[in-house]
Design a protein around this motif. Structure first.
Motif, PDB file in Angstrom:
ATOM      1  N   HIS A   1       0.821  -1.209   0.000  1.00  0.00           N
ATOM      2  CA  HIS A   1       0.000   0.000   0.000  1.00  0.00           C
ATOM      3  C   HIS A   1       0.858   1.263   0.000  1.00  0.00           C
ATOM      4  N   ASP A   2       2.172   1.090   0.052  1.00  0.00           N
ATOM      5  CA  ASP A   2       3.079   2.224   0.138  1.00  0.00           C
ATOM      6  C   ASP A   2       3.469   2.661  -1.273  1.00  0.00           C
ATOM      7  N   ASP A   3       2.935   3.780  -1.716  1.00  0.00           N
ATOM      8  CA  ASP A   3       3.206   4.256  -3.075  1.00  0.00           C
ATOM      9  C   ASP A   3       4.680   4.579  -3.286  1.00  0.00           C
ATOM     10  N   ASP A   4       5.350   5.083  -2.247  1.00  0.00           N
ATOM     11  CA  ASP A   4       6.768   5.421  -2.371  1.00  0.00           C
ATOM     12  C   ASP A   4       7.609   4.164  -2.550  1.00  0.00           C
ATOM     13  N   LEU A   5       7.314   3.123  -1.779  1.00  0.00           N
ATOM     14  CA  LEU A   5       8.026   1.857  -1.913  1.00  0.00           C
ATOM     15  C   LEU A   5       7.769   1.253  -3.290  1.00  0.00           C
ATOM     16  N   ALA A   6       6.514   1.317  -3.731  1.00  0.00           N
ATOM     17  CA  ALA A   6       6.163   0.777  -5.042  1.00  0.00           C
ATOM     18  C   ALA A   6       6.943   1.472  -6.156  1.00  0.00           C
ATOM     19  N   ALA A   7       7.052   2.782  -6.063  1.00  0.00           N
ATOM     20  CA  ALA A   7       7.749   3.543  -7.101  1.00  0.00           C
ATOM     21  C   ALA A   7       9.234   3.218  -7.123  1.00  0.00           C
ATOM     22  N   ALA A   8       9.824   2.955  -5.936  1.00  0.00           N
ATOM     23  CA  ALA A   8      11.254   2.675  -5.860  1.00  0.00           C
ATOM     24  C   ALA A   8      11.598   1.272  -6.339  1.00  0.00           C
ATOM     25  N   VAL A   9      10.672   0.331  -6.200  1.00  0.00           N
ATOM     26  CA  VAL A   9      10.955  -1.083  -6.455  1.00  0.00           C
ATOM     27  C   VAL A   9      10.350  -1.580  -7.763  1.00  0.00           C
ATOM     28  N   GLY A  10       9.169  -1.098  -8.100  1.00  0.00           N
ATOM     29  CA  GLY A  10       8.396  -1.696  -9.179  1.00  0.00           C
ATOM     30  C   GLY A  10       8.936  -1.427 -10.570  1.00  0.00           C
TER      31      GLY A  10
END
Length: 472
Positions: free
Chosen positions: A449-458
């Motif tokens: 649910h963490d948009d920042d984590l998603a942007a860094a990893v995805g």
């Protein structure tokens, strides 16, 4: 602000044998005040809440004093505080699965709290339960059991039950983990409502956005000791202690984007997938294609079936409609899941070392390799002698990560794999996970649910939407 002190803690400590786990913690809270606890996983934050409640395991010993509404008791005198549970002192524990009765439907559990704690008659208690569940977006889940709920829905249900007794002192342990932005904000508003109504709140969190939104007092713990305390927004803007600076710097919003790999051959193809539970349709018409080395992020509101879709893709659940094709020639263990709730994924009566050694033997992985990975994750070897219930949620989540990587998966479905970790541990754990999947060319399907984590990893992104008429 009232001069009345609702909660005061003086010289609180927790020991196991002669070894201190928490040292000399003191604070006081008046009506309308909040204290947020930040710190590394295993620093003693949850132990502090359990010690205040008087609910520590028998192997642990508490020292110091706890004052509730002016009534002072020794920290180790659990009986003195137990009559206040639910009425003036309430705890929202870190694991909803441990807070909810798996044999009772959600609405009766909540109604029972209104009936037994607030002394409402049966009809009024049932009405209040309906109101509370509707406010939490759980009206359609009233007749479901806890194990039928998504992780985020269970979190909201547990929070609703914890607040139902109207306690003026609320201890909330990671109340927003696994929640999307909407319900994270709603939970913060719920905590602020306790303050406005003349109560006080102690919040344990790793989410710096929650700490910033709540404001008030902040205490940073490391290795069982307070390393910095004061005004929350001042500390977050200008941290003084080196560890606090590390926490702030490790927030996912500050991460550098992980360079994507060039995807390889197809591992899995899901076509026109649909799944419902009873009349609750989770998803319909989902097409999904995963290739070796690909990092796909799966997002969507709580309860839209992200975890269920992962189970369908792994073959743990059948789809109601559609087809999943997995590449031939891989071992049956090549498709692995990292569970959102690590407690439920470990044998409760078996030591962590025994569990990991069994997995290492099954997958012909040298024990030295397991220990090296645990060391990178910040898990000391001595911790492995304990059972799952004897370590923190964040520590157990890191052990779970080491365990699943031992299987050398070709596809890893990681369901909120860092939701219980502080920012520093979160960054370290994700680095270990990504290094491992890159080394073996595995695909990663990540739920967060963490948009920042998603942007860094995805590398690629898919979003599940709530079906019409389904509460989010």
């Amino acid at each position: 602000m009232s001069s009345e002190v609702l909660l005061a803690v003086k010289g609180l400590s927790v020991h196991i044998g002669s070894r201190p786990l928490l040292r000399d913690v003191s604070f006081s809270l008046r009506p309308g005040e909040v204290l947020t606890l930040l710190g590394e996983s295993g620093a003693g934050k949850s132990l502090l809440a359990q010690a205040v409640m008087g609910n520590l395991p028998d192997v642990l010993r508490a020292g110091g004093e706890v004052s509730l509404l002016g009534a002072v008791s020794r920290a180790d005198d659990a009986r003195a505080r137990r009559p206040r549970w639910g009425r003036s002192l309430a705890l929202l524990p870190q694991e909803p699965s441990l807070a909810l009765d798996p044999l009772m439907r959600i609405a009766p559990q909540l109604a029972e709290t209104h009936e037994l704690v607030r002394r409402l008659d049966v009809k009024a208690a049932e009405q209040q339960a309906r109101v509370g569940l509707a406010a939490a977006g759980l009206a359609d889940a009233a007749r479901q059991y806890p194990w039928q709920l998504s992780g985020g829905m269970a979190q909201r249900a547990a929070a609703t039950v914890a607040c139902a007794g109207g306690a003026r002192i609320l201890l909330a342990d990671e109340p927003t983990k696994g929640l999307d932005a909407h319900w994270r904000n709603q939970t913060v508003a719920m905590l602020q409502a306790v303050q406005r109504d003349g109560g006080c709140v102690v919040v344990i969190t790793h989410d710096l956005r929650v700490a910033q939104a709540l404001g008030g007092k902040l205490m940073v713990l490391r290795a069982g000791e307070v390393v910095e305390e004061g005004d929350a927004r001042t500390i977050l803007a200008h941290p003084q202690h080196v560890f606090t600076r590390q926490l702030v710097a490790a927030d996912p919003a500050r991460w550098s984007k992980r360079a994507p790999r060039l995807p390889g051959a197809t591992l899995l193809h899901g076509r026109d997938l649909a799944k419902s539970y009873g009349e609750n349709r989770l998803f319909d018409g989902v097409d999904l294609h995963l290739r070796a080395g690909e990092r796909m992020v799966l997002q969507g509101p709580s309860g839209t079936g992200k975890s269920t879709l992962g189970k369908v893709l792994l073959g743990l659940l059948p789809a109601d409609r559609g087809q999943v094709r997995r590449v031939a020639g891989l071992a049956p263990t090549a498709f692995q899941k990292l569970y959102q709730d690590p407690v439920a994924s470990f044998a409760a009566r078996v030591s962590l070392e025994r569990t990991l050694r069994d997995v290492a033997k099954r997958h012909v992985c040298p024990w030295s390799t397991v220990l090296q990975r645990l060391n990178r994750l910040g898990v000391p070897e001595a911790l492995l002698a304990r059972r799952p219930s004897e370590v923190s949620g964040g520590e157990l989540q890191r052990v779970a990560l080491a365990r699943v990587l031992t299987a050398r998966p070709a596809l890893l479905f990681a369901d909120e794999p860092t939701s219980r970790l502080d920012p520093v541990s979160q960054q370290e754990a994700m680095a270990v996970l990504l290094d491992a999947v890159d080394e073996c060319g595995a695909a990663l399907l990540l739920v967060t649910h963490d948009d920042d984590l998603a942007a860094a990893v995805g590398q690629t992104f898919r979003r599940l939407q709530a079906e019409p008429g389904v509460s989010e």
